[in-house]
Motif scaffolding. Sequence first.
Motif, PDB file in Angstrom:
ATOM      1  N   SER A 232       0.822  -1.212   0.000  1.00 35.94           N
ATOM      2  CA  SER A 232       0.000   0.000   0.000  1.00 35.94           C
ATOM      3  C   SER A 232       0.856   1.263   0.000  1.00 35.94           C
ATOM      4  N   TRP A 233       2.091   1.179   0.512  1.00 35.30           N
ATOM      5  CA  TRP A 233       3.007   2.324   0.493  1.00 35.30           C
ATOM      6  C   TRP A 233       3.948   2.268  -0.711  1.00 35.30           C
ATOM      7  N   SER A 234       4.575   1.127  -0.898  1.00 34.17           N
ATOM      8  CA  SER A 234       5.681   1.051  -1.852  1.00 34.17           C
ATOM      9  C   SER A 234       5.237   0.968  -3.307  1.00 34.17           C
ATOM     10  N   LEU A 235       4.078   0.394  -3.576  1.00 36.91           N
ATOM     11  CA  LEU A 235       3.635   0.316  -4.972  1.00 36.91           C
ATOM     12  C   LEU A 235       3.326   1.703  -5.541  1.00 36.91           C
ATOM     13  N   ASP A 246      17.454   3.896  -7.887  1.00 40.16           N
ATOM     14  CA  ASP A 246      18.296   2.702  -7.990  1.00 40.16           C
ATOM     15  C   ASP A 246      17.965   1.679  -6.912  1.00 40.16           C
ATOM     16  N   TYR A 247      17.478   2.168  -5.773  1.00 38.01           N
ATOM     17  CA  TYR A 247      17.172   1.313  -4.625  1.00 38.01           C
ATOM     18  C   TYR A 247      15.886   1.783  -3.953  1.00 38.01           C
ATOM     19  N   ILE A 248      15.213   0.841  -3.282  1.00 41.18           N
ATOM     20  CA  ILE A 248      14.260   1.229  -2.251  1.00 41.18           C
ATOM     21  C   ILE A 248      14.794   0.713  -0.914  1.00 41.18           C
ATOM     22  N   SER A 249      14.613   1.531   0.128  1.00 40.85           N
ATOM     23  CA  SER A 249      15.157   1.237   1.453  1.00 40.85           C
ATOM     24  C   SER A 249      14.065   0.671   2.346  1.00 40.85           C
ATOM     25  N   ILE A 250      14.377  -0.442   3.003  1.00 38.64           N
ATOM     26  CA  ILE A 250      13.475  -0.989   4.009  1.00 38.64           C
ATOM     27  C   ILE A 250      14.243  -1.150   5.314  1.00 38.64           C
ATOM     28  N   HIS A 251      13.509  -1.142   6.429  1.00 38.48           N
ATOM     29  CA  HIS A 251      14.100  -1.238   7.765  1.00 38.48           C
ATOM     30  C   HIS A 251      13.465  -2.406   8.518  1.00 38.48           C
ATOM     31  N   ARG A 282       8.653 -10.196   0.356  1.00 40.96           N
ATOM     32  CA  ARG A 282       7.487  -9.321   0.132  1.00 40.96           C
ATOM     33  C   ARG A 282       7.890  -8.101  -0.685  1.00 40.96           C
ATOM     34  N   THR A 283       9.059  -7.547  -0.391  1.00 41.32           N
ATOM     35  CA  THR A 283       9.525  -6.375  -1.137  1.00 41.32           C
ATOM     36  C   THR A 283       9.848  -6.744  -2.576  1.00 41.32           C
ATOM     37  N   MET A 284      10.437  -7.901  -2.785  1.00 45.25           N
ATOM     38  CA  MET A 284      10.708  -8.364  -4.152  1.00 45.25           C
ATOM     39  C   MET A 284       9.407  -8.535  -4.942  1.00 45.25           C
ATOM     40  N   ASP A 285       8.384  -9.034  -4.283  1.00 53.34           N
ATOM     41  CA  ASP A 285       7.081  -9.193  -4.952  1.00 53.34           C
ATOM     42  C   ASP A 285       6.530  -7.831  -5.391  1.00 53.34           C
ATOM     43  N   ILE A 286       6.704  -6.824  -4.534  1.00 51.85           N
ATOM     44  CA  ILE A 286       6.228  -5.477  -4.879  1.00 51.85           C
ATOM     45  C   ILE A 286       7.005  -4.927  -6.078  1.00 51.85           C
ATOM     46  N   LEU A 287       8.322  -5.120  -6.079  1.00 49.68           N
ATOM     47  CA  LEU A 287       9.127  -4.677  -7.213  1.00 49.68           C
ATOM     48  C   LEU A 287       8.684  -5.365  -8.503  1.00 49.68           C
ATOM     49  N   ASP A 288       8.401  -6.654  -8.419  1.00 49.12           N
ATOM     50  CA  ASP A 288       7.926  -7.381  -9.604  1.00 49.12           C
ATOM     51  C   ASP A 288       6.591  -6.818 -10.089  1.00 49.12           C
ATOM     52  N   LYS A 289       5.697  -6.572  -9.156  1.00 49.79           N
ATOM     53  CA  LYS A 289       4.369  -6.069  -9.523  1.00 49.79           C
ATOM     54  C   LYS A 289       4.459  -4.698 -10.176  1.00 49.79           C
ATOM     55  N   ALA A 290       5.453  -3.898  -9.753  1.00 53.71           N
ATOM     56  CA  ALA A 290       5.637  -2.559 -10.319  1.00 53.71           C
ATOM     57  C   ALA A 290       6.511  -2.575 -11.577  1.00 53.71           C
ATOM     58  N   HIS A 291       6.914  -3.782 -12.016  1.00 52.70           N
ATOM     59  CA  HIS A 291       7.746  -3.959 -13.218  1.00 52.70           C
ATOM     60  C   HIS A 291       9.158  -3.401 -13.032  1.00 52.70           C
ATOM     61  N   PHE A 292       9.657  -3.446 -11.772  1.00 57.36           N
ATOM     62  CA  PHE A 292      11.034  -3.067 -11.503  1.00 57.36           C
ATOM     63  C   PHE A 292      11.814  -4.231 -10.900  1.00 57.36           C
ATOM     64  N   GLY A 293      11.320  -5.436 -11.091  1.00 56.49           N
ATOM     65  CA  GLY A 293      11.978  -6.620 -10.557  1.00 56.49           C
ATOM     66  C   GLY A 293      13.193  -7.008 -11.376  1.00 56.49           C
ATOM     67  N   ILE A 297      15.458  -2.238  -9.938  1.00 57.74           N
ATOM     68  CA  ILE A 297      15.640  -1.505  -8.682  1.00 57.74           C
ATOM     69  C   ILE A 297      16.011  -2.550  -7.637  1.00 57.74           C
ATOM     70  N   LYS A 298      17.022  -2.242  -6.834  1.00 56.27           N
ATOM     71  CA  LYS A 298      17.472  -3.197  -5.833  1.00 56.27           C
ATOM     72  C   LYS A 298      16.982  -2.788  -4.439  1.00 56.27           C
ATOM     73  N   ILE A 299      17.194  -3.684  -3.495  1.00 58.66           N
ATOM     74  CA  ILE A 299      16.753  -3.463  -2.118  1.00 58.66           C
ATOM     75  C   ILE A 299      17.956  -3.101  -1.258  1.00 58.66           C
ATOM     76  N   ALA A 300      17.804  -2.044  -0.466  1.00 58.56           N
ATOM     77  CA  ALA A 300      18.778  -1.694   0.572  1.00 58.56           C
ATOM     78  C   ALA A 300      18.090  -1.886   1.927  1.00 58.56           C
ATOM     79  N   PHE A 301      18.577  -2.832   2.711  1.00 55.76           N
ATOM     80  CA  PHE A 301      18.067  -3.038   4.069  1.00 55.76           C
ATOM     81  C   PHE A 301      18.916  -2.143   4.965  1.00 55.76           C
ATOM     82  N   ASP A 302      18.687  -0.790   4.853  1.00 50.46           N
ATOM     83  CA  ASP A 302      19.688   0.127   5.390  1.00 50.46           C
ATOM     84  C   ASP A 302      19.491   0.526   6.849  1.00 50.46           C
ATOM     85  N   GLU A 303      18.594  -0.129   7.532  1.00 49.51           N
ATOM     86  CA  GLU A 303      18.575  -0.181   9.000  1.00 49.51           C
ATOM     87  C   GLU A 303      18.095  -1.560   9.387  1.00 49.51           C
ATOM     88  N   TRP A 304      18.913  -2.279  10.129  1.00 47.74           N
ATOM     89  CA  TRP A 304      18.466  -3.582  10.633  1.00 47.74           C
ATOM     90  C   TRP A 304      19.166  -3.885  11.953  1.00 47.74           C
TER      91      TRP A 304
END
Length: 510
Positions: A232-235, A246-251, A282-293, A297-304
Motif C-alpha cells: 500500500s506504500w511502496s507500490l 536505484d534502490y528502495i530502502s526498508i528497515h 514481500r519487497t521483491m514481490d512489490i518490485l515485480d508487480k511494479a515492473h522493476f523486478g 531496482i534493488k533493495i537496501a536493508f539500510d537499517e536492521w
Amino acid sequence: MKKSLKMLLLGLCLTLTAQAQNSVSVDKGGKQIAYSRMLFGSFIEHFDNQIYGGIYDPGNALSDEDGFRTDVIEALKALRMPIVRWPGGCFVSTYHWLDGVGKNRQPVFDKTWGVEDPNTFGTDEFIKWCRKVGCEPFICTNAGTGTPEEMSDWVEYCNLTQGKWGRLRAENGHPEPYNVKYWSVGNENWGRHELGARTVEEWGPLVRESAKLMRSVTKDAKLFAAATPDESWSLPLLKAAGWTLDYISIHGYWDPLFHVNNPASFIDCMMKTEAPEHDIRRTMDILDKAHFGGGKIKIAFDEWNLRNWHHPWHGDLRRGFDLEARRKNDIASTYTMAEALFAGCFLNACLRHSDIVDIACISPIVNTRGPIYVDHDGITRRTHYYTLYMYSNLLETHYVPVSLQTDTITNGKKHTPVLDIALTANKEGTRYVMAVVNKDPGKDVSLSIDFASMGKKAPKTVSGWVLAGKSPDDYNDRGDEHVKPESRTLKVKDGTVSIPAHSVTFITIQ
C-alpha cells in the motif's frame, strides 16, 4: 541452582522435532551470484551517544587530532566496513545540513530526540571520518521538514567544484569534491513517529522531484527512497518515482523495545530469525508487480538489528522523552548469543537474495544496540561484532545456492529450522566457505554435507571458525571479551560434521 532451573524450564518449553536428517548439498539448478560487500555496511545517527562520545570525542586521550576515536576506527577497519549511512534515521527529518558546515556553527535543538545538538560533527567531519575508516559515505537527506532543493544543494556541496555550494565547500577548506555516490530521499517518512511524515499520495511525487534535482547535479548518483515491505506504500511510490531510483530502502527491528526495555529471550529471538527473509520476499514481490523486478531496482536493508532502540515515548508528543531511560541500551548482558545468531541468519538471508539485496546497514554501528560499545576509556566488541567480522572477512566472493533439509526447533506454537546455511565459493569454484547457524540453545547438531556436489571427496576433517558462548545467554563485557571466534578442526565422519550448540560456524572446504 538458578542456572539448572533455567535450563530445566527451557527444556520444558523447547522441543526438537525430527523431520529429516540435517543435510546440505549444492543446488545444481541454482545460479551462482557475485554478492556485494555492501551487505556488511552500517549506520550511525545523531542519537544519544552514537556520535558525541561514540565515534567523535574531541579531547579524549583515545581520539586523534580531528576528535575521532581511534579505537573505533581500528575496530571498523577490522570489519572492512564498506559503507556507513548518516546522519539518520529519524534525526534527519529535522536536520538542515547547512547548520553543520563552516566555522561559525550554532547548536540547535533536535526536535526528534529532544536534546541539543552542537553541530560540531557535520558533513565535512563525516566524510573525513569515512575516509579514515575506509568506507563509502551514504547520506540520508531531510524529506521531512526539508525541500527537494535543499537535498540537491547538499549534493552540490559534496560533489561540485562550481556553483554556490561547491564554492562554499572549497571556502570551508575542502577544495576537492567528495564525490558522494549514495543518497537517500528521506528516512521513515511513512511513519506517524517521523517528524514531517508524508501520506501515500504525497510521497511518490516528492521522491520523484527530489530525485530529479539530485540527479541533475550528479548523473551517476545511486538514489534511494524510504519504502516498506507493504504494497500500500511502496507500490504507489514505485509507480510515481521508480524510474528515478536505484534502490528502495526498508528497515527491520524484530524485538520491539521502544517503550519497555524487556528483551526477548534467546529462544524467542530464534523464532524471529526467518522474519527478515519474509520482508525481503514481500519487497521483491512489490518490485515485480511494479515492473522493476529482476534487479532494475534493488533493495537496501539500510537499517536492521534484532532489537529496536529503547527510547520511551518517542512519538508521544504530549508526554515527552525519558532521556535517562536511554542508558538501558548500554546494559551489556542484553547482547547475548541471540544477537550473534540473529545477525548470521539475517546476513544469510541477504546472501540468498543478493541478486536483489545489494546493501545492508546494521543499526547502529556503535552504542545503543550496536555491535561496538564505546565508553570514555575504551570499547567493547559485543557478540554480534564478531558475527560481522566473520562474514566480512572469511566468506568467499560468490553465493552458491544450496538444497537444505533441516530439523525444526519449537517454542510453544512457534517453530523455526534449527539450521540456517549460506554457502559461498571463489569464482573458480575450487574453494568453499559455508556459514552455518545452529539455533538450538543446548544441543550440537549433526550436519551431513554432500561434498561430491562441490566436486570434492569427503575429508576426514575440515577447518572451521566457531563463535559460541558458554551458554546461549553469554555476553561480552568491558574488559571481558571472551565470546570470540575460535579456530577449530572439525571431524568429518561419514560426511557428517557436528555443529556446536548456539553457534555461528564457518566451515572451509577445499
